[in-house]
Enzyme design. Structure first.
Site, PDB file in Angstrom:
ATOM      1  CE1 TYR A 148      -2.705   3.252  54.153  1.00 52.77           C
ATOM      2  CE2 TYR A 148      -2.742   5.631  54.503  1.00 52.77           C
ATOM      3  CZ  TYR A 148      -2.916   4.539  53.676  1.00 52.77           C
ATOM      4  OH  TYR A 148      -3.312   4.728  52.378  1.00 52.77           O
ATOM      5  CG  HIS A 194     -12.151   6.907  52.113  1.00 52.14           C
ATOM      6  ND1 HIS A 194     -12.114   6.258  50.902  1.00 52.14           N
ATOM      7  CD2 HIS A 194     -11.012   6.554  52.742  1.00 52.14           C
ATOM      8  CE1 HIS A 194     -11.002   5.559  50.798  1.00 52.14           C
ATOM      9  NE2 HIS A 194     -10.318   5.714  51.905  1.00 52.14           N
TER      10      HIS A 194
END
Length: 326
Positions: free
Chosen positions: A148, A191
């Protein structure tokens, strides 16, 4: 406003990719509820239902449909720490495709300005602190999410190349850890703050302990999503550099996961036990970023105090528990 329109005439038509996510919803709130939309402007918030941006044909079709003059590029394939650790190749390939499709289509269709959203995880794992915008490519990112991170870094490389070759003003912003309403609160791949909010609320309902992955020692700078939304809109209108800019609270506002957990337990009135599972990875121990460049532009920008922002996010999560917890 005229200086922003470049070769386009008439008001801005802003296409926001990833418009149904955490940051997209924050920008939508600022545009619709806080007067962020100027007279005559059109704002289009895309979700994955509108187009799969991994596919160049679908990307082209949605750009042709809306004919944007400006783009805020938020769309990405993203997950929590452990999902990234398991699937780096998937995150690398899909994000490279998404970013190239969006930027190249924007170029082909004469988009005046693109502001892409990067991530603080792009910075080198082995580095000096505080990190600033000049250090993005100075070494390898952390191994946990290198796929990523490298894909996100390439947006900066492409922005520079589009400027060199075509003079395009495509740029990028780098937020630190974002949280707020409409976040991914999934316990497995959300998250960090949002996953902890879900865990804590669930433990409160069930009368159990909260199990926190890792030691609680890693330190992070957290930015409330509505603050980030306001800053991205500022960048779209005012920020002229190709070089990226970090959007973050100050270095002095960095806190540990344990300190964040204390704020979450107070916000949710959780009085049970908290267990820190040190057999699980902490990930990167710190990513302290400098917001000196932002402060040169906006010395008086008011960040929402973390305690207040966590309380508002917890309140939103509880009110929307049935849809937010999945």
């Amino acid at each position: 406003m005229d200086c922003l329109l470049g070769g386009n005439t008439g008001p801005m038509r802003v296409l926001v990719t990833g418009g149904s996510g955490l940051v997209g919803k924050a920008i939508e709130h600022v545009v619709q509820q806080e007067g962020g939309k100027l007279e005559g402007e059109e704002w289009i918030f895309l979700s994955s239902k509108d187009a799969d941006l991994v596919d160049v044909g679908q990307t082209r079709a949605v750009f042709e449909k809306y004919r944007p003059t400006h783009v805020i590029h938020l769309a990405a394939k993203v997950g929590g720490l452990y999902l990234h650790m398991r699937d780096n190749l998937h995150f690398l390939r899909d994000n490279l495709k998404i970013n190239d499709n969006v930027l190249q289509t924007a170029h082909e269709m004469g988009v005046t300005r693109v502001v892409s959203c990067l991530s603080s995880c792009i910075f080198p794992d082995k580095t000096t602190y505080p990190i600033d915008e000049t250090m993005i490519h100075n070494g390898s990112p952390h191994s946990s999410n290198f796929g990523y991170s490298h894909a996100k870094r390439m947006i900066d490389v492409q922005n520079r190349a589009y400027f060199q070759q075509y003079g395009h003003h495509y740029t990028a912003v780098i937020p630190t850890n974002v949280f707020g309403p409409y976040d991914n609160f999934n316990i497995e791949n959300g998250h960090v703050l949002s996953a902890l909010m879900n865990k804590t609320y669930k433990a409160k309902k069930e009368g159990t302990a909260v199990n926190v992955c890792g030691s609680g020692a890693p330190r992070r700078q957290f930015i409330y999503s509505l603050d980030l939304g306001r800053l991205i809109i500022w960048a779209l209108r005012e920020y002229e550099e190709i070089d990226p800019i970090i959007f973050s609270v100050g270095e002095e506002d960095e806190i540990s996961i344990k300190e964040a957990m204390d704020l979450i337990t107070k916000a949710l009135d959780f009085k049970g036990k908290i267990h820190y599972d040190t057999t699980l990875s902490d990930g990167q121990m710190k990513k302290t970023a400098s917001n000196a460049k932002l402060r040169r532009y906006l010395p008086d920008f008011p960040f929402t105090p973390l305690k207040e922002a966590i309380q508002m996010t917890c309140d939103w999560f509880v009110a929307n528990y049935d849809i937010a917890r999945t």
